[in-house]
Design a protein around this motif. Structure first.
Motif, PDB file in Angstrom:
ATOM      1  N   THR A 158       0.834  -1.192   0.000  1.00  0.00           N
ATOM      2  CA  THR A 158       0.000   0.000   0.000  1.00  0.00           C
ATOM      3  C   THR A 158       0.873   1.248   0.000  1.00  0.00           C
ATOM      4  O   THR A 158       2.082   1.187   0.229  1.00  0.00           O
ATOM      5  N   SER A 160       0.491   5.555   1.136  1.00  0.00           N
ATOM      6  CA  SER A 160      -0.357   6.552   1.792  1.00  0.00           C
ATOM      7  C   SER A 160      -0.862   7.625   0.843  1.00  0.00           C
ATOM      8  O   SER A 160      -1.866   8.279   1.121  1.00  0.00           O
ATOM      9  N   THR A 163      -2.805   4.946  -2.474  1.00  0.00           N
ATOM     10  CA  THR A 163      -3.552   3.776  -2.019  1.00  0.00           C
ATOM     11  C   THR A 163      -2.737   2.489  -2.166  1.00  0.00           C
ATOM     12  O   THR A 163      -2.610   1.710  -1.230  1.00  0.00           O
ATOM     13  N   SER A 216       0.893  -3.859   4.177  1.00  0.00           N
ATOM     14  CA  SER A 216      -0.353  -3.118   4.397  1.00  0.00           C
ATOM     15  C   SER A 216      -0.098  -2.006   5.407  1.00  0.00           C
ATOM     16  O   SER A 216       0.775  -2.129   6.268  1.00  0.00           O
ATOM     17  N   GLY A 217      -0.869  -0.909   5.287  1.00  0.00           N
ATOM     18  CA  GLY A 217      -0.741   0.160   6.276  1.00  0.00           C
ATOM     19  C   GLY A 217      -0.142   1.424   5.708  1.00  0.00           C
ATOM     20  O   GLY A 217      -0.227   1.677   4.505  1.00  0.00           O
ATOM     21  N   ASN A 288      -7.814  -7.677   2.279  1.00  0.00           N
ATOM     22  CA  ASN A 288      -8.384  -6.586   3.087  1.00  0.00           C
ATOM     23  C   ASN A 288      -7.316  -5.671   3.681  1.00  0.00           C
ATOM     24  O   ASN A 288      -7.373  -5.299   4.858  1.00  0.00           O
ATOM     25  N   ASP A 290      -5.278  -2.271   4.417  1.00  0.00           N
ATOM     26  CA  ASP A 290      -5.763  -0.944   4.791  1.00  0.00           C
ATOM     27  C   ASP A 290      -4.638   0.071   4.611  1.00  0.00           C
ATOM     28  O   ASP A 290      -3.484  -0.208   4.924  1.00  0.00           O
ATOM     29  N   GLY A 292      -3.016   3.327   5.836  1.00  0.00           N
ATOM     30  CA  GLY A 292      -2.995   4.202   7.004  1.00  0.00           C
ATOM     31  C   GLY A 292      -2.049   5.361   6.805  1.00  0.00           C
ATOM     32  O   GLY A 292      -1.503   5.572   5.720  1.00  0.00           O
TER      33      GLY A 292
END
Length: 364
Positions: A158, A160, A163, A216-217, A288, A290, A292
């Motif tokens: 991911t 920031s 995306t 992720s994050g 899933n 995410d 952050g």
């Protein structure tokens, strides 16, 4: 436009280098590249520090090089870029690329060193969406890139600001100079412009993407790593990003760089128009993930995107004041976050993850 093809395989440390060769064959590496042209290896040093899921893995580099050589591409050269917060020379050593480049006799060039290449003005045939407004005095690219193949080697993670990040974002460092941060407000349009330029100047384009450990994050540096045991390859930079983003849990229509590239005919973003070859069931996974923010990326968002501070970005990022932000980001990530939170994650990964254990065994 015909369907795009994305090769996707499940893998394990014992077979991953060989799996990359099968992957590249399935993905059409040999057909995508010009056998008469030099091939640029564009690894991804998102961070010069070791952190799982963030940078090109040594097995990805080794497997990609072995695949190229098996397909008859022997004229290989690596090109590193410089960012305001990443030291490529340190990354090349700490991420264990250097012994591999030495083993395969692959020279390493730097796009920011005049002895290696010059930045020249380039006028794209494509009607740019953003670059002409960001750089009104002219768009510049490295002269060395013209007429050569390029193989991008991003990871699945991911970001920031965008995306996700993948093959499209990997061109960001290579084709834009030290002032690439000027583009952040229009980052998605910029990535589309760079894809169009890449298709104009390169003899061939291909990408291998590593998701053995994915992130992720609050990326692209301070991610939460998850072992996902997958690798991907394609000659369509848009399609491979769509498949990776879908597995991370994102819809291609919500990712402007993919959607815009698809709409402008630069690649396939619609999963319905993408053929998955290999372990096809893996493409149906939803992790899933995410997106952050951390302290540094949160501050960046305040200036780059639609907030009252956006109007001050030229003052803060296009004058000497930018050095304050560069120092703050580097100090936060390298001296605070990495030492207090990052290193324990790295040590746990190297002790408990099969991929971390494999990384630890690669020579430095």
């Amino acid at each position: 436009m015909a369907k795009a093809k994305v090769a996707l395989l499940r893998t394990k440390p014992e077979t991953v280098v060989k799996d990359y060769q099968r992957l590249s064959e399935l993905g059409g590496m040999k057909e995508a590249l010009d056998p008469k042209a030099t091939t640029i290896l564009k690894d991804n040093i998102t961070w010069h520090n070791v952190f799982p899921g963030v940078n090109t893995t040594p097995w990805q580099l080794e497997g990609t090089v072995e695949s190229l050589k098996a397909s008859g591409f022997t004229d290989l050269v690596a090109v590193h870029n410089h960012t305001v917060v990443t030291i490529p020379e340190k990354g090349e050593e700490d991420l264990k690329f250097k012994p591999l480049y030495e083993r395969y006799n692959i020279p390493v060039l730097f796009n920011f060193k005049e002895d290696d290449m010059r930045w020249i003005e380039y006028k794209p045939k494509f009607k740019t969406l953003a670059l002409h407004t960001i750089f009104p005095d002219g768009i510049r690219i490295p002269d060395y890139f013209q007429g050569k193949n390029i193989v991008h080697m991003p990871t699945v993670k991911t970001h920031s600001y965008t995306t996700y990040t993948g093959a499209l974002k990997n061109a960001f460092g290579g084709l834009l100079n030290y002032h690439r941060h000027y583009t952040h407000t229009l980052i998605h349009e910029t990535l589309v412009d760079l894809l169009a330029i890449g298709k104009e100047i390169h003899a061939g384009m291909f990408a291998t993407m590593d998701g053995t450990t994915a992130g992720s994050g609050p990326g692209p540096r301070t991610v939460i790593p998850y072992d996902k045991n997958i690798i991907m390859a394609s000659d369509d930079q848009v399609a491979i990003d769509t498949v990776a983003a879908k597995m991370m849990g994102f819809n291609w229509r919500d990712l402007p760089c993919i959607y815009l590239a698809h709409e402008h005919g630069l690649g396939i973003g619609d999963p319905a128009e993408i053929e998955i070859v290999g372990d096809t069931d893996a493409a149906e996974e939803n992790w899933n993930f995410d997106v952050g923010v951390n302290l540094a990326t949160g501050v960046g968002r305040l200036f780059w995107f639609d907030t009252p501070l956006k109007h001050l970005q030229k003052l803060f990022f296009q004058t000497f004041i930018v050095n304050i932000f560069i120092f703050a980001s580097e100090f936060y990530h390298d001296s605070i976050w990495y030492k207090t939170k990052g290193l324990p994650v790295v040590k746990k990964w190297e002790a408990e993850s099969p991929w971390g254990q494999m990384f630890a065994k690669y020579p430095k």
